[in-house]
Scaffold this motif. Sequence first.
Motif, PDB file in Angstrom:
ATOM      1  N   SER A  55       0.813  -1.218   0.000  1.00 55.38           N
ATOM      2  CA  SER A  55       0.000   0.000   0.000  1.00 55.38           C
ATOM      3  C   SER A  55       0.845   1.266   0.000  1.00 55.38           C
ATOM      4  O   SER A  55       0.388   2.314  -0.455  1.00 55.38           O
ATOM      5  N   ALA A  56       2.082   1.199   0.468  1.00 53.22           N
ATOM      6  CA  ALA A  56       2.936   2.389   0.471  1.00 53.22           C
ATOM      7  C   ALA A  56       3.222   2.877  -0.946  1.00 53.22           C
ATOM      8  O   ALA A  56       3.462   4.069  -1.163  1.00 53.22           O
ATOM      9  N   TYR A  57       3.166   1.978  -1.917  1.00 52.24           N
ATOM     10  CA  TYR A  57       3.443   2.361  -3.297  1.00 52.24           C
ATOM     11  C   TYR A  57       2.310   3.185  -3.916  1.00 52.24           C
ATOM     12  O   TYR A  57       2.531   3.903  -4.883  1.00 52.24           O
ATOM     13  N   VAL A  58       1.095   3.066  -3.412  1.00 53.76           N
ATOM     14  CA  VAL A  58      -0.025   3.797  -4.010  1.00 53.76           C
ATOM     15  C   VAL A  58      -0.313   5.109  -3.296  1.00 53.76           C
ATOM     16  O   VAL A  58      -1.013   5.960  -3.837  1.00 53.76           O
ATOM     17  N   VAL A  59       0.221   5.279  -2.090  1.00 53.56           N
ATOM     18  CA  VAL A  59       0.019   6.544  -1.369  1.00 53.56           C
ATOM     19  C   VAL A  59       0.781   7.636  -2.115  1.00 53.56           C
ATOM     20  O   VAL A  59       1.950   7.475  -2.457  1.00 53.56           O
ATOM     21  N   GLY A  60       0.089   8.718  -2.421  1.00 52.95           N
ATOM     22  CA  GLY A  60       0.693   9.823  -3.161  1.00 52.95           C
ATOM     23  C   GLY A  60       0.590   9.665  -4.669  1.00 52.95           C
ATOM     24  O   GLY A  60       1.080  10.516  -5.404  1.00 52.95           O
ATOM     25  N   GLN A  61      -0.060   8.605  -5.140  1.00 57.76           N
ATOM     26  CA  GLN A  61      -0.227   8.383  -6.574  1.00 57.76           C
ATOM     27  C   GLN A  61      -1.596   8.888  -7.024  1.00 57.76           C
ATOM     28  O   GLN A  61      -2.578   8.772  -6.290  1.00 57.76           O
ATOM     29  N   ALA A  62      -1.669   9.400  -8.238  1.00 60.63           N
ATOM     30  CA  ALA A  62      -2.933   9.893  -8.792  1.00 60.63           C
ATOM     31  C   ALA A  62      -3.668   8.744  -9.477  1.00 60.63           C
ATOM     32  O   ALA A  62      -3.060   7.911 -10.148  1.00 60.63           O
TER      33      ALA A  62
ATOM     34  N   LEU B  94      -8.514  -1.712  -4.870  1.00 60.84           N
ATOM     35  CA  LEU B  94      -7.645  -0.947  -5.761  1.00 60.84           C
ATOM     36  C   LEU B  94      -6.832  -1.904  -6.623  1.00 60.84           C
ATOM     37  O   LEU B  94      -6.330  -2.919  -6.150  1.00 60.84           O
ATOM     38  N   ARG B  95      -6.718  -1.567  -7.897  1.00 62.88           N
ATOM     39  CA  ARG B  95      -5.918  -2.344  -8.852  1.00 62.88           C
ATOM     40  C   ARG B  95      -4.731  -1.488  -9.276  1.00 62.88           C
ATOM     41  O   ARG B  95      -4.820  -0.262  -9.344  1.00 62.88           O
ATOM     42  N   TRP B  96      -3.646  -2.159  -9.618  1.00 60.26           N
ATOM     43  CA  TRP B  96      -2.454  -1.437 -10.045  1.00 60.26           C
ATOM     44  C   TRP B  96      -2.738  -0.632 -11.308  1.00 60.26           C
ATOM     45  O   TRP B  96      -2.159   0.443 -11.506  1.00 60.26           O
ATOM     46  N   ALA B  97      -3.640  -1.100 -12.149  1.00 58.35           N
ATOM     47  CA  ALA B  97      -3.942  -0.403 -13.405  1.00 58.35           C
ATOM     48  C   ALA B  97      -4.697   0.905 -13.187  1.00 58.35           C
ATOM     49  O   ALA B  97      -4.842   1.685 -14.122  1.00 58.35           O
ATOM     50  N   PHE B  98      -5.172   1.157 -11.977  1.00 64.07           N
ATOM     51  CA  PHE B  98      -5.908   2.387 -11.693  1.00 64.07           C
ATOM     52  C   PHE B  98      -4.985   3.596 -11.542  1.00 64.07           C
ATOM     53  O   PHE B  98      -5.457   4.722 -11.425  1.00 64.07           O
ATOM     54  N   PHE B  99      -3.693   3.381 -11.521  1.00 67.14           N
ATOM     55  CA  PHE B  99      -2.753   4.458 -11.218  1.00 67.14           C
ATOM     56  C   PHE B  99      -1.980   4.868 -12.455  1.00 67.14           C
ATOM     57  O   PHE B  99      -1.684   4.055 -13.332  1.00 67.14           O
ATOM     58  N   ALA B 100      -1.629   6.150 -12.504  1.00 60.40           N
ATOM     59  CA  ALA B 100      -0.963   6.716 -13.678  1.00 60.40           C
ATOM     60  C   ALA B 100       0.389   6.073 -13.926  1.00 60.40           C
ATOM     61  O   ALA B 100       0.779   5.867 -15.071  1.00 60.40           O
ATOM     62  N   THR B 101       1.103   5.717 -12.893  1.00 57.53           N
ATOM     63  CA  THR B 101       2.437   5.143 -13.099  1.00 57.53           C
ATOM     64  C   THR B 101       2.367   3.820 -13.827  1.00 57.53           C
ATOM     65  O   THR B 101       3.293   3.445 -14.513  1.00 57.53           O
ATOM     66  N   ALA B 102       1.261   3.112 -13.707  1.00 61.34           N
ATOM     67  CA  ALA B 102       1.120   1.832 -14.407  1.00 61.34           C
ATOM     68  C   ALA B 102       0.877   2.046 -15.896  1.00 61.34           C
ATOM     69  O   ALA B 102       1.242   1.212 -16.708  1.00 61.34           O
ATOM     70  N   THR B 103       0.269   3.176 -16.267  1.00 65.38           N
ATOM     71  CA  THR B 103      -0.038   3.416 -17.678  1.00 65.38           C
ATOM     72  C   THR B 103       0.982   4.318 -18.353  1.00 65.38           C
ATOM     73  O   THR B 103       0.992   4.426 -19.571  1.00 65.38           O
ATOM     74  N   GLU B 104       1.868   4.977 -17.596  1.00 63.84           N
ATOM     75  CA  GLU B 104       2.861   5.858 -18.206  1.00 63.84           C
ATOM     76  C   GLU B 104       3.864   5.081 -19.036  1.00 63.84           C
ATOM     77  O   GLU B 104       4.445   5.598 -19.964  1.00 63.84           O
ATOM     78  N   GLU B 105       4.079   3.831 -18.700  1.00 59.96           N
ATOM     79  CA  GLU B 105       5.088   3.039 -19.370  1.00 59.96           C
ATOM     80  C   GLU B 105       4.563   2.342 -20.624  1.00 59.96           C
ATOM     81  O   GLU B 105       5.250   1.501 -21.190  1.00 59.96           O
ATOM     82  N   LEU B 106       3.367   2.668 -21.075  1.00 57.80           N
ATOM     83  CA  LEU B 106       2.841   2.064 -22.293  1.00 57.80           C
ATOM     84  C   LEU B 106       3.632   2.549 -23.504  1.00 57.80           C
ATOM     85  O   LEU B 106       4.017   3.713 -23.594  1.00 57.80           O
ATOM     86  N   LYS B 107       3.856   1.639 -24.417  1.00 58.00           N
ATOM     87  CA  LYS B 107       4.525   2.004 -25.666  1.00 58.00           C
ATOM     88  C   LYS B 107       3.538   2.811 -26.502  1.00 58.00           C
ATOM     89  O   LYS B 107       2.324   2.659 -26.372  1.00 58.00           O
TER      90      LYS B 107
END
Length: 165
Positions: free
Chosen positions: A94-101, A112-125
């Motif tokens: 949970s510490a990884y999602v605190v402070g994430q948009a 909560l799913r990891w795909a809900f956060f911007a950092t998970a989608t920023e790395e898309l090609k």
Amino acid sequence: MSAPRKPLHKGLLAGGLVVGLGIGLVAGMAGAWVLSFSLIEKAKQEVRAGWTFVPVVVANRDVAPGEVLKLNELAQRSIPEQLATSSLVRPDSSAYVVGQALTVPVQQGEPLRWAFFATATEELKPEETRLAEECQRAFDRVPNRPMPDQSAAKIRERILGGGAP
């Protein structure tokens, strides 16, 4: 010989009957409650047999897209292990999602799913991003697809107005 007994007063007999019926009714209701409670608990145990529960992180309030999560907006809930995939955020992470948009809206109590956060989608090609956008455009063009209603007033208007779903 002894003197004959006086007959019981009719009011006294009727009062005793009413009290006896009242006590019997209360005792019967209590017994029925105990029986139904035990049957419900047994059914719960049968349903949960073989299920092990694991904790996941959930939102403890509705969160809009773009909002940054704070620690006090997170809660923990147990779900069956068979439904807990690696895409769900676990309490030890949970510490990884605190402070994430968030990129999507999340309702209170939703895992909560990891795909809900911007950092998970920023790395898309770039080609993956274009493919996702094209899929969304194709989905938007589907005729007669159900559209989510935004409010109770729109639902009422659609039902009473005879509009298509």
